[in-house]
Design an enzyme around this catalytic site. Structure first.
Site, PDB file in Angstrom:
ATOM      1  N   ASP A 219       0.904  -1.160   0.000  1.00 23.24           N
ATOM      2  CA  ASP A 219       0.000   0.000   0.000  1.00 23.24           C
ATOM      3  C   ASP A 219       0.936   1.202   0.000  1.00 23.24           C
ATOM      4  O   ASP A 219       1.633   1.447   0.988  1.00 23.24           O
ATOM      5  CB  ASP A 219      -0.848  -0.034   1.275  1.00 23.24           C
ATOM      6  CG  ASP A 219      -1.744   1.188   1.415  1.00 23.24           C
ATOM      7  OD1 ASP A 219      -1.454   2.231   0.783  1.00 23.24           O
ATOM      8  OD2 ASP A 219      -2.734   1.110   2.161  1.00 23.24           O
ATOM      9  N   HIS A 220       0.976   1.919  -1.109  1.00 23.96           N
ATOM     10  CA  HIS A 220       2.044   2.914  -1.228  1.00 23.96           C
ATOM     11  C   HIS A 220       1.920   4.050  -0.211  1.00 23.96           C
ATOM     12  O   HIS A 220       2.870   4.779   0.015  1.00 23.96           O
ATOM     13  CB  HIS A 220       2.138   3.460  -2.657  1.00 23.96           C
ATOM     14  CG  HIS A 220       1.091   4.451  -3.015  1.00 23.96           C
ATOM     15  ND1 HIS A 220      -0.183   4.110  -3.357  1.00 23.96           N
ATOM     16  CD2 HIS A 220       1.138   5.803  -3.073  1.00 23.96           C
ATOM     17  CE1 HIS A 220      -0.872   5.205  -3.619  1.00 23.96           C
ATOM     18  NE2 HIS A 220      -0.095   6.249  -3.455  1.00 23.96           N
ATOM     19  N   HIS A 282      -5.733   2.779   1.795  1.00 24.60           N
ATOM     20  CA  HIS A 282      -4.977   3.991   2.130  1.00 24.60           C
ATOM     21  C   HIS A 282      -5.511   4.704   3.381  1.00 24.60           C
ATOM     22  O   HIS A 282      -4.749   5.090   4.265  1.00 24.60           O
ATOM     23  CB  HIS A 282      -5.012   4.989   0.967  1.00 24.60           C
ATOM     24  CG  HIS A 282      -4.447   4.452  -0.310  1.00 24.60           C
ATOM     25  ND1 HIS A 282      -3.462   3.505  -0.336  1.00 24.60           N
ATOM     26  CD2 HIS A 282      -4.717   4.732  -1.601  1.00 24.60           C
ATOM     27  CE1 HIS A 282      -3.156   3.226  -1.600  1.00 24.60           C
ATOM     28  NE2 HIS A 282      -3.909   3.954  -2.383  1.00 24.60           N
TER      29      HIS A 282
HETATM   30  C1  BG6 Z   1      -4.137   4.989  -5.800  1.00 27.64           C
HETATM   31  C2  BG6 Z   1      -5.565   5.112  -6.255  1.00 27.64           C
HETATM   32  O1  BG6 Z   1      -3.954   3.797  -5.086  1.00 27.64           O
HETATM   33  O2  BG6 Z   1      -3.816   6.099  -4.967  1.00 27.64           O
HETATM   34  C3  BG6 Z   1      -5.752   6.414  -7.006  1.00 27.64           C
HETATM   35  O3  BG6 Z   1      -5.891   4.017  -7.098  1.00 27.64           O
HETATM   36  C4  BG6 Z   1      -5.313   7.580  -6.148  1.00 27.64           C
HETATM   37  O4  BG6 Z   1      -7.116   6.571  -7.399  1.00 27.64           O
HETATM   38  C5  BG6 Z   1      -3.911   7.350  -5.609  1.00 27.64           C
HETATM   39  O5  BG6 Z   1      -5.346   8.756  -6.952  1.00 27.64           O
HETATM   40  C6  BG6 Z   1      -3.533   8.410  -4.606  1.00 27.64           C
HETATM   41  O6  BG6 Z   1      -2.172   8.294  -4.294  1.00 27.64           O
HETATM   42  P1  BG6 Z   1      -1.267   9.565  -4.032  1.00 27.64           P
HETATM   43  O7  BG6 Z   1       0.045   9.016  -3.620  1.00 27.64           O
HETATM   44  O8  BG6 Z   1      -1.233  10.330  -5.315  1.00 27.64           O
HETATM   45  O9  BG6 Z   1      -1.959  10.327  -2.949  1.00 27.64           O
END
Ligand code: BG6
Length: 536
Positions: A219-220, A282
């Site tokens: 989960d990034h 997230h």
């Molecule tokens: C992704 C979602 O996992 O995370 C996207 O699929 C979203 O819809 C994105 O825009 C948000 O990540 P970050 O790092 O840009 O806040």
């Protein structure tokens, strides 16, 4: 004119000594979905950054697998073109001044490519031979990471096929410097399931082939420095933890607001929606960091136990405690935006949400009676990811009540993006003969204290997979608990059609989300734009 006190320009810069990580032990990495978007935008740039900063294993090789016709050369040219596009591009995933050709070439020279259909066994036979060859050529030893950068419907199949081809078997073997443990690890992207039943089924399916300690559910958000900092902030300081409970905290707001729409991902989004895309993964990542109990140690087991424990204390959210929204046309940051229903690959009568707000409770000693409000949406007024903790008001005030003297509550705000930092809002006396109060903020900005590293957010996570540290990855039980909490909302929304669109692009979201807050004694969401401006 705004007569509120303004924060002076910051002048402090303290370069704290940086803890240098060591290169990871030899290993090989296989990326399924080699020509995909995620690979070129995030995974390979992160590997390049690990190479640039000298912590990629000295003995390393990268194998791409995809259906597309290609060769090792065409693959790395494709990846290099993406990297090049980051140079001087302020809206890129990460902006670089120039490419470090030495670091790139060192990575590119160790790449190979296997073309094939990942649902068919023959590609795994080819992959097996390619792995054996690369292991010999680059002395990577027997350890392999399989990165599944493919659509979620393939997760189960790929793991199953890897198992059948005996590529996930972990064995002990002779390494270059004596005995090296040979491991096989699989990195799985989100979405991990699309509801509780499918997440359970996927866990059961992959566990027929893999042990839990071989699975890295990525989960990034957990790769973001400021998210990891929440634990440091809470558990490395004696100051805040005594306040971190129902005695002092009135409620918590977690916001993940984006100014982007679905950006050409209509097909994916129609099958997913904002809740599945953002909340059990997230947003719960942020929630876990704020709400977990202090772990005994900093190891994966202790930390993940505490997160699972707090998720399991959250009762499933009834659908009346959730609000969905879908954007109509409008303007975001001055740019005209079309309605979600007019985006490519989106149904004209789509019932899919691009915004979610919900209220949840945590039934444990620390949080009983403290509501957590979560919201996330696309095409919002401002890009802002923050955790805002609202403290209870002072029990008694000696100041006269009145518009300028009634003290507003204290807020502690942890901003994850875009302006990473922490801010504490409190009251002071306005200078002058009269006793009147003013609200001020004490701000910590990451950029004032630390140099900014070009980073796509996957670097730490990939490095952690290489060194076998699962702290920042979701465990099976955590994933299932998160789906359990949101399942009644998914069920309720699947049953009833929504009145969409119900918020304009460029707004703070639907009116119903305000009502969700207001019904709890007149609480309000923090306005997206004003809050962001106050900190910049
Ligand atoms: C992704 C979602 O996992 O995370 C996207 O699929 C979203 O819809 C994105 O825009 C948000 O990540 P970050 O790092 O840009 O806040």
């Amino acid at each position: 004119m705004n007569d509120e006190p303004q924060r002076p320009a910051t002048t402090i810069v303290a370069a704290a000594p940086r803890h240098e990580a060591k290169p990871a032990d030899p290993c090989l990495m296989v990326i399924f979905g080699a020509f995909g978007d995620l690979t070129k935008r995030l995974v390979v740039p992160a590997l390049y950054n690990l190479s640039r900063t000298g912590i990629l294993p000295q003995h390393f090789a990268l194998i791409g697998v995809d259906l597309a016709d290609g060769t090792a050369e065409s693959w790395h040219e494709h990846l290099y073109a993406m990297l090049k596009s980051f140079v001087g591009n302020t809206s890129a995933e990460f902006e670089v001044e120039a490419i470090d050709e030495k670091a790139w070439n060192s990575l590119a020279s160790r790449m190979s490519y296997v073309q094939g259909d990942i649902t068919k066994p023959d590609v795994y036979a080819k992959l097996g031979s390619e792995i054996a060859e690369a292991q010999k050529k680059y002395e990577t030893g027997g350890s392999v990471i399989f990165y599944l950068a493919v659509a979620d419907r393939f997760f189960g199949t790929v793991v199953d096929q890897l198992g059948q081809a005996k590529l996930t078997h972990q064995e002990e073997g002779e390494g270059k410097n004596g005995k090296l443990p040979f491991w096989r690890r699989v990195v799985i992207e989100k979405p991990f399931g699309h509801d509780l039943a499918s997440a359970r089924a996927l866990n059961a399916e992959i566990k027929r082939t893999l042990h839990e300690d071989q699975i890295f559910r990525i989960d990034h958000f957990l790769g973001k420095e400021t998210v990891q900092n929440i634990m440091a902030f809470r558990f490395a300081n004696g100051l805040f933890e005594p306040l971190w409970n129902r005695d002092r905290i009135d409620h918590v707001q977690i916001t993940v607001a984006e100014t982007v729409g679905v950006e050409g991902r209509g097909k994916f989004y129609e099958a997913t929606g904002a809740l599945r895309d953002m909340v059990p993964n997230h947003v719960f990542t942020l929630l876990g960091m704020v709400a977990m109990e202090p772990p005994v140690g900093f190891d994966a087991q202790s930390i993940r136990n505490k997160k699972e424990e707090v998720f399991s204390a959250i009762p499933a959210v009834p659908s009346e405690n959730a609000v969905r929204g879908q954007y109509g046309p409008g303007k975001v940051l001055g740019q005209p935006k079309k309605a979600y229903r007019d985006e490519p690959n989106v149904a004209k009568d789509s019932n899919v949400e691009t915004y979610v707000a919900m209220k949840l409770e945590i039934d444990n000693w620390r949080w009983a009676g403290v509501p957590f409000y979560l919201r996330t949406g696309k095409n919002m007024a401002s890009r802002l990811t923050e955790i805002a903790i609202r403290f209870k008001e002072a029990p008694h005030t000696p100041f006269e009540a009145g518009p300028s003297t009634a003290p507003p509550p204290n807020w502690l705000v942890i901003t994850i993006q875009p302006d990473e930092g922490i801010s504490l809002q409190f009251e002071v006396k306005r200078p002058g003969p009269e006793v009147t109060l003013a609200t001020v903020r004490m701000n910590f900005a990451y950029t004032d204290w630390f140099p900014k590293e070009p980073n796509v957010g996957y670097e730490t996570l990939l490095y952690d997979v290489m060194i076998g540290d699962a702290t920042l990855f979701h465990r099976a039980d955590m994933v299932e608990e998160a789906w359990r909490v949101v399942q009644p909302v998914l069920d309720g929304w699947a049953r009833d059609k929504a009145e969409f669109p119900n918020y304009a692009s460029g707004s703070d979201g639907p009116a119903a989300a305000e009502a969700l807050m207001a019904r709890d004694g007149g609480r309000k969401w923090r306005p997206l734009v004003a809050e962001k401006e106050a900190r910049t």
